[in-house]
Design a protein around this motif. Structure first.
Motif, PDB file in Angstrom:
ATOM      1  N   LEU A 185       0.820  -1.188  -0.153  1.00  0.00           N
ATOM      2  CA  LEU A 185      -0.157  -0.103   0.072  1.00  0.00           C
ATOM      3  C   LEU A 185       0.904   1.439  -0.112  1.00  0.00           C
ATOM      4  CD1 LEU A 185      -3.006   1.130   0.216  1.00  0.00           C
ATOM      5  CD2 LEU A 185      -2.611   1.172   2.579  1.00  0.00           C
ATOM      6  N   ALA A 186       1.955   1.309   0.948  1.00  0.00           N
ATOM      7  CA  ALA A 186       2.815   2.577   0.889  1.00  0.00           C
ATOM      8  C   ALA A 186       3.454   2.808  -0.499  1.00  0.00           C
ATOM      9  CB  ALA A 186       3.747   2.120   1.572  1.00  0.00           C
ATOM     10  N   ALA A 187       3.903   1.835  -1.106  1.00  0.00           N
ATOM     11  CA  ALA A 187       4.325   2.094  -2.651  1.00  0.00           C
ATOM     12  C   ALA A 187       3.396   2.415  -3.569  1.00  0.00           C
ATOM     13  CB  ALA A 187       5.026   0.703  -3.008  1.00  0.00           C
ATOM     14  N   GLU A 188       2.215   1.845  -3.471  1.00  0.00           N
ATOM     15  CA  GLU A 188       1.337   2.059  -4.499  1.00  0.00           C
ATOM     16  C   GLU A 188       0.801   3.714  -4.223  1.00  0.00           C
ATOM     17  OE1 GLU A 188       0.701  -0.750  -6.290  1.00  0.00           O
ATOM     18  OE2 GLU A 188      -0.499   0.611  -7.878  1.00  0.00           O
ATOM     19  N   LEU A 189       0.527   3.936  -2.949  1.00  0.00           N
ATOM     20  CA  LEU A 189      -0.074   5.329  -2.649  1.00  0.00           C
ATOM     21  C   LEU A 189       0.876   6.553  -2.968  1.00  0.00           C
ATOM     22  CD1 LEU A 189      -1.502   4.922   0.939  1.00  0.00           C
ATOM     23  CD2 LEU A 189      -2.835   5.647  -1.112  1.00  0.00           C
ATOM     24  N   LEU A 190       2.188   6.108  -2.860  1.00  0.00           N
ATOM     25  CA  LEU A 190       3.156   7.057  -3.250  1.00  0.00           C
ATOM     26  C   LEU A 190       3.258   7.270  -4.892  1.00  0.00           C
ATOM     27  CD1 LEU A 190       5.631   8.331  -1.477  1.00  0.00           C
ATOM     28  CD2 LEU A 190       6.925   6.580  -2.620  1.00  0.00           C
ATOM     29  N   ARG A 210      -0.696  19.736  -1.947  1.00  0.00           N
ATOM     30  CA  ARG A 210      -0.155  19.150  -0.706  1.00  0.00           C
ATOM     31  C   ARG A 210       0.769  18.040  -0.931  1.00  0.00           C
ATOM     32  NH1 ARG A 210      -5.126  17.812   3.073  1.00  0.00           N
ATOM     33  NH2 ARG A 210      -3.486  18.094   4.585  1.00  0.00           N
ATOM     34  N   ALA A 211       1.958  18.465  -0.234  1.00  0.00           N
ATOM     35  CA  ALA A 211       2.717  16.990  -0.287  1.00  0.00           C
ATOM     36  C   ALA A 211       2.303  16.020   0.405  1.00  0.00           C
ATOM     37  CB  ALA A 211       4.059  17.653   0.257  1.00  0.00           C
ATOM     38  N   VAL A 212       2.566  14.726  -0.215  1.00  0.00           N
ATOM     39  CA  VAL A 212       1.990  13.644   0.620  1.00  0.00           C
ATOM     40  C   VAL A 212       3.178  13.185   1.202  1.00  0.00           C
ATOM     41  CG1 VAL A 212       1.004  11.285   0.333  1.00  0.00           C
ATOM     42  CG2 VAL A 212       0.115  13.279  -0.948  1.00  0.00           C
ATOM     43  N   ARG A 213       2.910  12.980   2.748  1.00  0.00           N
ATOM     44  CA  ARG A 213       4.081  12.190   3.395  1.00  0.00           C
ATOM     45  C   ARG A 213       3.688  10.885   3.987  1.00  0.00           C
ATOM     46  NH1 ARG A 213       6.015  14.773   8.372  1.00  0.00           N
ATOM     47  NH2 ARG A 213       4.746  16.643   8.133  1.00  0.00           N
ATOM     48  N   ILE A 214       4.179   9.820   3.596  1.00  0.00           N
ATOM     49  CA  ILE A 214       3.820   8.315   3.863  1.00  0.00           C
ATOM     50  C   ILE A 214       4.857   7.853   5.052  1.00  0.00           C
ATOM     51  CG2 ILE A 214       3.341   6.185   3.157  1.00  0.00           C
ATOM     52  CD1 ILE A 214       2.618   7.429   0.304  1.00  0.00           C
ATOM     53  N   LEU A 239      11.667   1.626  -0.532  1.00  0.00           N
ATOM     54  CA  LEU A 239      10.496   2.542  -0.041  1.00  0.00           C
ATOM     55  C   LEU A 239      11.337   3.626   0.159  1.00  0.00           C
ATOM     56  CD1 LEU A 239       8.307   0.138   2.171  1.00  0.00           C
ATOM     57  CD2 LEU A 239       7.789   1.088  -0.073  1.00  0.00           C
ATOM     58  N   VAL A 240      12.299   3.776   1.211  1.00  0.00           N
ATOM     59  CA  VAL A 240      12.935   4.744   1.584  1.00  0.00           C
ATOM     60  C   VAL A 240      13.689   5.759   0.596  1.00  0.00           C
ATOM     61  CG1 VAL A 240      15.156   5.890   2.748  1.00  0.00           C
ATOM     62  CG2 VAL A 240      13.745   3.766   3.852  1.00  0.00           C
ATOM     63  N   GLN A 241      14.054   4.672  -0.522  1.00  0.00           N
ATOM     64  CA  GLN A 241      14.577   5.603  -1.846  1.00  0.00           C
ATOM     65  C   GLN A 241      13.396   6.434  -2.524  1.00  0.00           C
ATOM     66  OE1 GLN A 241      16.086   2.502  -4.264  1.00  0.00           O
ATOM     67  NE2 GLN A 241      16.232   3.944  -6.001  1.00  0.00           N
ATOM     68  N   ARG A 242      12.146   5.690  -2.235  1.00  0.00           N
ATOM     69  CA  ARG A 242      11.284   6.435  -2.836  1.00  0.00           C
ATOM     70  C   ARG A 242      10.534   7.639  -2.166  1.00  0.00           C
ATOM     71  NH1 ARG A 242       8.242   2.057  -6.635  1.00  0.00           N
ATOM     72  NH2 ARG A 242      10.103   1.520  -7.812  1.00  0.00           N
ATOM     73  N   GLY A 243      10.844   7.861  -0.795  1.00  0.00           N
ATOM     74  CA  GLY A 243      10.384   8.663   0.041  1.00  0.00           C
ATOM     75  C   GLY A 243       9.483   8.248   1.043  1.00  0.00           C
ATOM     76  N   VAL A 244       9.147   6.984   1.230  1.00  0.00           N
ATOM     77  CA  VAL A 244       8.466   6.503   2.390  1.00  0.00           C
ATOM     78  C   VAL A 244       9.311   6.609   3.607  1.00  0.00           C
ATOM     79  CG1 VAL A 244       7.232   4.654   3.443  1.00  0.00           C
ATOM     80  CG2 VAL A 244       6.998   5.134   0.930  1.00  0.00           C
ATOM     81  N   ARG A 245       8.587   7.200   4.843  1.00  0.00           N
ATOM     82  CA  ARG A 245       9.329   7.047   6.050  1.00  0.00           C
ATOM     83  C   ARG A 245       9.103   5.522   6.658  1.00  0.00           C
ATOM     84  NH1 ARG A 245       8.518  12.775   8.988  1.00  0.00           N
ATOM     85  NH2 ARG A 245       9.186  14.013   7.150  1.00  0.00           N
ATOM     86  N   SER A 368       7.459 -15.955  -1.473  1.00  0.00           N
ATOM     87  CA  SER A 368       6.519 -14.757  -1.194  1.00  0.00           C
ATOM     88  C   SER A 368       7.104 -13.781  -2.068  1.00  0.00           C
ATOM     89  CB  SER A 368       6.534 -14.361   0.281  1.00  0.00           C
ATOM     90  OG  SER A 368       5.986 -15.297   1.016  1.00  0.00           O
ATOM     91  N   LEU A 369       6.320 -13.060  -2.769  1.00  0.00           N
ATOM     92  CA  LEU A 369       6.552 -11.841  -3.611  1.00  0.00           C
ATOM     93  C   LEU A 369       5.608 -10.623  -3.004  1.00  0.00           C
ATOM     94  CD1 LEU A 369       6.640 -13.836  -6.933  1.00  0.00           C
ATOM     95  CD2 LEU A 369       8.737 -12.726  -5.752  1.00  0.00           C
ATOM     96  N   VAL A 370       6.398  -9.507  -2.872  1.00  0.00           N
ATOM     97  CA  VAL A 370       5.579  -8.351  -2.534  1.00  0.00           C
ATOM     98  C   VAL A 370       5.764  -7.211  -3.448  1.00  0.00           C
ATOM     99  CG1 VAL A 370       5.621  -6.611  -0.613  1.00  0.00           C
ATOM    100  CG2 VAL A 370       6.432  -8.930  -0.162  1.00  0.00           C
ATOM    101  N   SER A 371       4.873  -6.555  -3.971  1.00  0.00           N
ATOM    102  CA  SER A 371       4.642  -5.575  -5.136  1.00  0.00           C
ATOM    103  C   SER A 371       5.138  -4.288  -4.571  1.00  0.00           C
ATOM    104  CB  SER A 371       3.355  -5.414  -5.705  1.00  0.00           C
ATOM    105  OG  SER A 371       3.326  -4.171  -6.199  1.00  0.00           O
ATOM    106  N   VAL A 372       6.242  -3.647  -4.946  1.00  0.00           N
ATOM    107  CA  VAL A 372       6.712  -2.218  -4.578  1.00  0.00           C
ATOM    108  C   VAL A 372       6.350  -1.157  -5.577  1.00  0.00           C
ATOM    109  CG1 VAL A 372       8.693  -1.056  -3.214  1.00  0.00           C
ATOM    110  CG2 VAL A 372       8.512  -3.516  -3.297  1.00  0.00           C
ATOM    111  N   GLY A 373       5.059  -1.075  -6.008  1.00  0.00           N
ATOM    112  CA  GLY A 373       4.735  -0.190  -6.983  1.00  0.00           C
ATOM    113  C   GLY A 373       4.421  -1.022  -8.198  1.00  0.00           C
ATOM    114  N   GLN A 374       3.938  -0.155  -9.320  1.00  0.00           N
ATOM    115  CA  GLN A 374       3.412  -0.830 -10.388  1.00  0.00           C
ATOM    116  C   GLN A 374       4.520  -1.641 -11.277  1.00  0.00           C
ATOM    117  OE1 GLN A 374       0.159  -1.012 -12.076  1.00  0.00           O
ATOM    118  NE2 GLN A 374      -0.378  -0.386  -9.886  1.00  0.00           N
TER     119      GLN A 374
END
Ligand SMILES: Cc1cc2nc3c(=O)[nH]c(=O)nc-3n(C[C@H](O)[C@H](O)[C@H](O)COP(=O)(O)OP(=O)(O)OC[C@H]3O[C@@H](n4cnc5c(N)ncnc54)[C@H](O)[C@@H]3O)c2cc1C
Length: 438
Positions: A185-190, A210-214, A239-245, A368-374
């Motif tokens: 969700l974090a990656a998708e929202l970003l 508005r800047a979005v901070r996730i 995630l960090v590289q893309r700006g998620v805290r 297990s595979l996790v999607s980190v964005g599209q």
């Protein structure tokens, strides 16, 4: 043969496990024998809900009507929410189905069974956290995912209201739970929020957006703690590289309207909070007279059978032993999918008048595979597939992640329709905005 085919298999819950079972059995034994019950009218692949929430997937295109599936796969669909079970009479009770203006579409009714399979999935577990019920959004259903999407859209365009109140103008989204759902969700929202700015979601006269901070909050010392360390380190870095805290070791104690407070009393600003930190099975299972664990999951044996010889449970709503390991199978789509295939073989034997298979269910962990964005993913492929545990990332991991969804469609629709549907969606994605704006 005629005798066994006059038996009724009732499958409650048309999700990752139940729908596959109903579709496969229906195609083989027909609508007089196979019945699917679900409280919703449309099926959605639950692992896509974070994309619905972010607006990158349109539920009106993605949902598959159970009535249409029933016609195509030759089972009978009965809409309604299961409320209770009478084991002596071998019947279940369904709540009335009401329409948009509260008119009764179907009355409350009872349905008899010879064999009953419960696959009612799971829902969010807030673990009694103060304020979570009121202020956190759960992602259990399409309605909740849609609600979050609209809240996000409204928050993004409400710059002027907040500026008038002199509030910090960043939009703070917090996700509690750094498991697969939270990370995805974090990656998708970003990605979605960047696109929303691109499409110019704004209010007239306010060019400043508005800047979005996730912020992703996890109680353990690393995100994706159930997966190998290399996978969590890679997802963390992406995630960090893309700006998620990413905040690990944070135990959330309270959720307020604009704040999250941890067990140490530290406050984190939060305008929108999503809770992705645990599941439990639906509460009604505690009242059906079968043994359940503390998460309301029905306790089943190695053959996926409950204490009652005519009732089985699969997927998230069941606590099933993981071989001889002394642990239990995780709540994952892969587990539900394999359990559906196991029960399909079991019932096929029985309905053809042959002795049912004797061997217990064995889960093959494909990783297990996790999607980190599209366009990105991370994960590990396990021994059964590649001989040893293998770390994958990038476009390859994302492609493999999507294949789980395709496999589900294939089991339900067959490969021709799955291919046509996938192609149609790919083409329509190119023509429509990447995020749903209305
Ligand atoms: C956002 C998100 C992302 C996820 N990502 C992944 C992933 O990447 N990989 C993975 O393996 N797993 C993932 N999961 C978990 C996965 O979705 C579940 O493990 C899987 O869907 C479980 O399948 P199921 O058949 O048990 O239940 P579900 O698929 O949840 O289906 C349950 C069905 O039962 C119906 N139902 C519930 N109660 C009743 C009732 N009382 N009467 C009638 N019908 C009822 C529901 O409407 C639903 O259709 C994710 C989950 C979420 C929420």
């Amino acid at each position: 043969m005629a005798n066994t085919l006059s038996k009724k298999i009732i499958i409650v819950g048309g999700g990752a496990g139940g729908l596959e079972l109903a579709a496969k059995l229906g195609r083989r034994f027909g609508r007089e024998t196979v019945f699917l019950i679900d409280k919703e009218h449309d099926h959605i692949w639950k692992p896509s809900l974070h994309e619905v929430a972010a607006g990158t997937l349109d539920i009106h295109r993605e949902g598959l009507s159970y009535f249409m599936l029933a016609r195509d796969c030759h089972f009978t669909f009965l809409p309604g929410e299961m409320l209770a079970l009478d084991r002596d009479k071998r019947e279940i009770s369904l709540a009335p189905v009401v329409g948009p203006d509260h008119e009764e579409v179907f009355p409350a009714r009872s349905v008899e069974y010879d064999y009953l399979v419960l696959c009612v999935g799971s829902q969010t577990n807030f673990f009694g956290t103060k304020g979570a019920d009121e202020y956190a959004v759960a992602l259990d259903s399409t309605a909740q995912a849609e609600r979050f999407r609209l809240k996000l859209l409204n928050e993004l365009i409400s710059t002027h209201k907040r500026a008038q109140k002199g509030l910090d103008d960043d939009l703070c989204i917090s996700i509690v739970g750094g498991g697969a759902t939270g990370v995805e969700l974090a990656a998708e929202l970003l990605e979605a929020s960047a696109d929303l700015h691109f499409y110019g979601v704004n209010t007239p006269g306010h060019t400043q957006q508005r800047a979005v901070r996730i912020t992703l909050m996890e109680g353990a010392d690393r995100i994706l703690s159930a997966l190998p360390e290399k996978v969590s380190a890679s997802a963390h870095a992406l995630l960090v590289q893309r700006g998620v805290r990413v905040q690990t070791g944070v135990r959330v104690a309270e959720i307020g309207k604009h704040v999250i407070i941890d067990a140490e009393g530290k406050e984190y600003p939060s305008d929108l909070c999503v809770w992705a930190a645990g599941i439990k099975a639906p509460a009604f299972l505690c009242h059906v007279g079968l043994p359940v664990n503390r998460l309301n999951q029905l306790i089943v044996d190695a053959y996926l059978r409950t204490e009652d010889p005519n009732i089985w449970a699969i997927g998230d709503c069941a606590q099933a032993p993981w071989g001889d390991s002394g642990t239990y199978l995780p709540a994952r789509a892969q587990v539900a999918h394999q359990q559906a295939s196991y029960l399909y073989r079991r019932f096929s034997q029985e309905l053809r008048g042959r002795p049912p298979q004797q061997h217990p269910f064995q889960f093959k962990d494909y990783g297990s595979l996790v999607s980190v964005g599209q366009s990105r993913g991370v994960g590990s492929l396990m021994g059964v597939l590649v001989g040893r545990s293998w770390f994958v990332k990038g476009v390859l991991a994302r492609g493999m992640y999507m294949s789980l969804h395709l496999m589900h469609h294939m089991a339900v629709l067959g490969w021709v329709r799955t291919f046509t549907l996938a192609l149609g969606r790919l083409l329509s994605k190119r023509a429509a905005p990447r995020v749903k704006l209305h």
